[in-house]
Design an enzyme around this catalytic site. Structure first.
Site, short mmCIF file in Angstrom:
data_model
loop_
_atom_site.label_atom_id
_atom_site.label_comp_id
_atom_site.label_asym_id
_atom_site.label_seq_id
_atom_site.Cartn_x
_atom_site.Cartn_y
_atom_site.Cartn_z
CG HIS A 189 -43.29 113.61 -26.77
ND1 HIS A 189 -44.62 113.39 -27.08
CD2 HIS A 189 -43.24 114.89 -26.29
CE1 HIS A 189 -45.34 114.47 -26.78
NE2 HIS A 189 -44.52 115.39 -26.32
CG PHE B 183 -37.19 121.98 -28.06
CD1 PHE B 183 -36.83 120.79 -27.44
CD2 PHE B 183 -36.18 122.88 -28.38
CE1 PHE B 183 -35.51 120.50 -27.14
CE2 PHE B 183 -34.86 122.60 -28.08
CZ PHE B 183 -34.52 121.40 -27.46
CG ASN C 271 -44.24 122.62 -25.57
OD1 ASN C 271 -44.45 121.44 -25.80
ND2 ASN C 271 -44.12 123.10 -24.34
CG ASN D 46 -47.96 120.63 -24.86
OD1 ASN D 46 -49.11 121.01 -24.63
ND2 ASN D 46 -47.12 120.30 -23.88
CE1 TYR E 125 -35.96 116.13 -24.32
CE2 TYR E 125 -34.40 117.31 -25.71
CZ TYR E 125 -35.13 117.22 -24.55
OH TYR E 125 -35.05 118.22 -23.61
#
Length: 210
Positions: A19, A64, A66, A112, A14
């Protein structure tokens, strides 16, 4: 003391995702201001840094996106930092690429990471919104934010992170308007005052070819 949080997802998979621009900006703050090495703490990676006369903790939650609030809440409680001294850097779909805005509180706009922080810590923290633009269709958002920045976008991403880092002492001092203005001037000076998303650039190229 300030708690400056960059949002993103952990791991190399990632690392260059849209993001993850919050992580990128915090890494650049750490580099420019010679922060102590990041260490695993608070379900994340944390480092101490001086930003002008302000002591700050830089935090990259490793939970992560969320579940970011778990990491932020743990660090906030440990250092007894008021929510008003928590600053969260995050990607913003509803802001044009290469733009930056600072705001206190407000909605989460479907993000989120912000939703998790608000649910577990409260809403009255400061947000540094790092514009990545919108793909143009709600159905494309998930893939858009979890894809890497295009090669053509990398220069403005690097410049935005650098401008954010260069002027971070103003942010830490609570001079949000001055910080925002300095970043805007730095980006405009580098020619980034009208950046298109890859989709917009593709449409413009197609129009020019007709």
């Amino acid at each position: 003391m300030r708690l400056i949080v960059g949002l993103g997802n952990p791991g190399q998979r990632y690392a260059r995702n849209r993001h993850n621009i919050g992580f990128m900006a915090v890494d650049e703050i750490a580099r420019v201001h010679r922060a102590a090495p990041f260490r695993r703490r608070f379900q994340g990676e944390a480092a101490e840094v001086m930003l002008g006369s302000e002591r700050a903790i830089l935090l990259k939650p490793q939970t992560f996106m969320n579940e970011s609030g778990r990491s932020v809440g743990e660090a906030q409680r440990f250092f007894k930092i008021p929510l008003s001294d928590v600053i969260v850097l995050h990607d913003e779909l509803d802001l044009a690429p290469a733009k930056l805005r600072v705001k206190l509180g407000g909605g989460n706009a479907g993000h989120n990471g912000l939703r998790s922080i608000t649910a577990l810590c409260g809403n009255d923290y400061r947000r540094v919104r790092l514009g990545i633009g919108h793909p143009g269709d709600k159905a494309l958002v998930h893939a858009y934010v979890l894809n890497d920045f295009a090669k053509s976008e990398e220069p403005w991403v690097e410049d935005l992170c650098r401008a954010t880092a260069d002027h971070a002492p103003l942010l830490a001092a609570g001079e949000d308007a001055s910080f925002q203005n300095k970043v805007h001037l730095a980006m405009a000076g580098r020619g980034w005052d009208a950046v298109k998303t890859p989709a917009e650039a593709g449409k413009a190229k197609a129009r020019d070819a007709n």
